[in-house]
Design a protein around this motif. Structure first.
Motif, mmCIF file in Angstrom:
data_model
loop_
_atom_site.group_PDB
_atom_site.id
_atom_site.type_symbol
_atom_site.label_atom_id
_atom_site.label_comp_id
_atom_site.label_asym_id
_atom_site.label_seq_id
_atom_site.Cartn_x
_atom_site.Cartn_y
_atom_site.Cartn_z
ATOM 1 N N ALA A 133 0.807 -1.220 0.000
ATOM 2 C CA ALA A 133 0.000 0.000 0.000
ATOM 3 C C ALA A 133 0.844 1.275 0.000
ATOM 4 O O ALA A 133 0.378 2.319 -0.457
ATOM 5 N N LYS A 134 2.069 1.190 0.466
ATOM 6 C CA LYS A 134 2.940 2.375 0.476
ATOM 7 C C LYS A 134 3.232 2.882 -0.934
ATOM 8 O O LYS A 134 3.699 3.996 -1.108
ATOM 9 N N ASN A 135 2.941 2.059 -1.950
ATOM 10 C CA ASN A 135 3.180 2.443 -3.339
ATOM 11 C C ASN A 135 1.940 3.011 -4.030
ATOM 12 O O ASN A 135 1.997 3.331 -5.214
ATOM 13 N N ALA A 136 0.850 3.125 -3.304
ATOM 14 C CA ALA A 136 -0.382 3.651 -3.899
ATOM 15 C C ALA A 136 -0.230 5.131 -4.240
ATOM 16 O O ALA A 136 0.587 5.832 -3.647
ATOM 17 N N SER A 137 -1.035 5.594 -5.169
ATOM 18 C CA SER A 137 -1.024 7.011 -5.538
ATOM 19 C C SER A 137 -1.665 7.874 -4.469
ATOM 20 O O SER A 137 -1.285 9.021 -4.270
ATOM 21 N N VAL A 138 -2.657 7.311 -3.796
ATOM 22 C CA VAL A 138 -3.378 8.005 -2.731
ATOM 23 C C VAL A 138 -3.679 7.000 -1.638
ATOM 24 O O VAL A 138 -4.018 5.853 -1.919
ATOM 25 N N LEU A 139 -3.532 7.406 -0.396
ATOM 26 C CA LEU A 139 -4.010 6.621 0.739
ATOM 27 C C LEU A 139 -5.116 7.410 1.409
ATOM 28 O O LEU A 139 -5.069 8.648 1.461
ATOM 29 N N MET A 140 -6.118 6.684 1.913
ATOM 30 C CA MET A 140 -7.241 7.314 2.606
ATOM 31 C C MET A 140 -7.498 6.591 3.911
ATOM 32 O O MET A 140 -7.312 5.392 3.995
ATOM 33 N N ALA A 141 -7.953 7.334 4.869
ATOM 34 C CA ALA A 141 -8.495 6.757 6.096
ATOM 35 C C ALA A 141 -9.975 7.100 6.110
ATOM 36 O O ALA A 141 -10.359 8.261 5.920
ATOM 37 N N ALA A 142 -10.797 6.083 6.274
ATOM 38 C CA ALA A 142 -12.238 6.278 6.376
ATOM 39 C C ALA A 142 -12.575 6.421 7.857
ATOM 40 O O ALA A 142 -12.335 5.513 8.639
ATOM 41 N N ILE A 143 -13.104 7.553 8.220
ATOM 42 C CA ILE A 143 -13.398 7.863 9.615
ATOM 43 C C ILE A 143 -14.904 7.774 9.820
ATOM 44 O O ILE A 143 -15.682 8.360 9.073
#
Length: 146
Positions: A81-91
């Motif tokens: 996942a560290k290679n993804a273009s975007v990371l999101m946290a769903a709160i």
């Protein structure tokens, strides 16, 4: 994006048949316009009493805050996942506006995540929703009150 189309018994929508959760990503940028479209799609997911008990915190891989989201990941997800273009946290907001417990909050968050993933898929953008993160570290880094 790799095309993996599920073989279904019934006439399922193409966008659903083509959605899958990759574990490898190209560091190809996702435009803010595309990301806004994906997030808006999530906002149209159904929710109990239309409370929409979700928020997303995100960072592009070239943003300084991206590393904060990487730190939230469990080791198994960190590898890819560290290679993804975007990371999101769903709160999730577990309480209604009146302060009562929203018993449908997790269900509704799932609907928003599914809608988000299907919109991304329809745009040729892969999404991988995951639960492999450290909640304590995430709450601390993102300053979430639980």
């Amino acid at each position: 994006m790799i095309n993996k189309t599920a073989v279904t018994t019934n006439p399922v929508l193409e966008v659903i048949k083509q959605r899958w959760s990759p574990r490898s990503f190209k560091k190809q940028a996702i435009s803010q316009t595309d990301l806004n479209t994906i997030l808006e799609a999530a906002s149209w997911a159904f929710s109990a009493n239309n409370m929409q008990p979700w928020n997303y915190i995100y960072a592009h891989n070239n943003d300084a805050s991206f590393e904060n989201l990487v730190k939230c990941l469990m080791p198994g997800n960190l590898l890819w996942a560290k290679n993804a273009s975007v990371l999101m946290a769903a709160i999730i907001n577990k309480n209604s506006p009146t302060g009562n417990l929203n018993k449908a909050a997790t269900h509704d968050m799932g609907a928003a995540n599914a809608t988000l993933a299907l919109q991304a898929q329809s745009m040729g953008i892969s999404a991988h929703v995951m639960g492999g993160f450290d909640a304590t570290i995430t709450n601390e880094i993102l300053k979430i009150n639980t």
